[in-house]
Design an enzyme around this catalytic site. Sequence first.
Site, PDB file in Angstrom:
ATOM      1  N   ASP A   1       0.866  -1.176   0.000  1.00  0.00           N
ATOM      2  CA  ASP A   1       0.000   0.000   0.000  1.00  0.00           C
ATOM      3  C   ASP A   1       0.903   1.226   0.000  1.00  0.00           C
ATOM      4  OD1 ASP A   1      -2.247   1.779   0.399  1.00  0.00           O
ATOM      5  OD2 ASP A   1      -3.333   0.083   1.228  1.00  0.00           O
TER       6      ASP A   1
ATOM      7  N   HIS B   1       1.551   1.751  -3.410  1.00  0.00           N
ATOM      8  CA  HIS B   1       0.617   2.572  -4.186  1.00  0.00           C
ATOM      9  C   HIS B   1       1.131   4.006  -4.305  1.00  0.00           C
ATOM     10  CE1 HIS B   1      -1.938  -0.767  -4.315  1.00  0.00           C
ATOM     11  NE2 HIS B   1      -2.624  -0.574  -3.208  1.00  0.00           N
TER      12      HIS B   1
END
Length: 520
Positions: free
Chosen positions: A296, A330
């Site tokens: 993430d 991300h």
Amino acid sequence: MKLQVIYKNARCAVLECVDGSIFQLDKTFDVYVNGEKVQETDRVIFSVYGLKPQTMYTVELAEGEERIAEAVFTTDYEFVTLNVKDFGAKGDGENNDTAYIQAAIMACPKDSRVLIPAGTYRITSLFLKDDLKLELEKGAVLSAYTDRTMYPVFPAMIQSYDEEDEYNLGTWEGNPLPMFSGIITGVNVKNAVIYGNGVIEGNAGAEEGNWWNDPKTMNIAFRPRMIFLNHCEHVVMQGITVQNSPSWNIHPYFSDHLRFLDLTVLNPKDSPNTDGLDPESCRDLEIAGVYFSLGDDCIAVKSGKIYMGAKHRRPSEDICIRQCCMRDGHGSVTIGSEMAGGVKNLVVKDCRFLHTDRGLRIKTRRGRGKDAIIEGVLFDHIYMDHVMTPFVANSFYFCDPDGHTEYVRTKEALPVDERTPDIRSLTFRNIQAENCHVAAAYFYGLPERKIGRIEMENVHVTYADEPQKGVPAMMEGVEPMTRLGVYANQVKNLLLKNVTVEGQEGQAFLLENIDSEVIS
């Protein structure tokens, strides 16, 4: 080259090579401690261990017979060392060693250390205390159980006796909600140090009953962090490896004066919500020499959703991120989306972003509130490679149950009220972004409150030979694309000085609804 000590205690030191390099040196050097070679390094920031208290040391970098740089320092005072094995810990990878290690922690006096020697120690939650120094020796692994019934639950809000205030312990994605205590937990702790070259292993996985199985559903409580620091001050984390966390790896919460040095944070690319380091409503943080590779955002700076932001109005501010490497996440450095208290004075410099979806990623939206102010954001001397979109500021982030409502998504100007966020100033300097895929930059402010100022200077972007399609920002109406140039919409002041884009499809700069623009 200059060699300087940036942190030391009685048993270790963290040093920094100052020669203009970003995270990694251009060659590997030998490291000598008091004339004896102890290791090699190719890192700008590195650590040496096995030192003795109150002892003078000379650390030298050498290439062959040539000494390149040196630093001289004296280690700190230490009273006693408490070895957890003397308290009953087995370190055999089978027995539950939680209580024995906790006993050593609670018994440790000031100016002393708790030593976890080599071995595998099965644990649930360990709780820190004031003035603790906890060392994980090389070969030491704190291996967490994944049975959630073994973990304490932190309630979300506890009403005060006079019903005039609340005590918040549990939190999940910016809201006060019940959560399991972290593998390492500090609450109201001051002057603690967690250090060494050992490993904290979360053992999270997707099999039934483990933390990543059905990850969005609360089961008893929300998933624990690997390290959770709630209302702590003057805490240092140094050297250790943190991996396979149940959710966010390191979560400082309403905490001040923290340092994160020479860490390694690892999670699989497909692991859910495994952000690397998420300071939330924190002040005065240094994040230096940290390597991230995870599933993430590598670093996500936050300050709560609506309730916590409006009640406490506590921004995350005065944060310096430097000499770090962000890979595979991300976002390399993200602001939001839970940032109702604002983010101020964030400096990111001398970092590498590799194979992340975005470099800077700002996620905000209507409803975050009038205190959701972003200002004083500076990115300087950054190298990016295969970052899909290097720069993103998205004022229409479609998170939360109401994320796709007309109120959030409309591009028509709405009245400015107590729900309207504000992006004030973003500065990007001396940045090389190679092998970009989707867009060089994507900035989209609110029509009723435009982004105040964006300044880009000495920024160069090129595209990959075979770029992958993707959406530059998670907002409605944006289709997958590739090779878009610098796109800016709803900005008051846009300054582009020596900004070059090579290999884009169409124009290099696509500008709409800009009040004032200067391109030179």
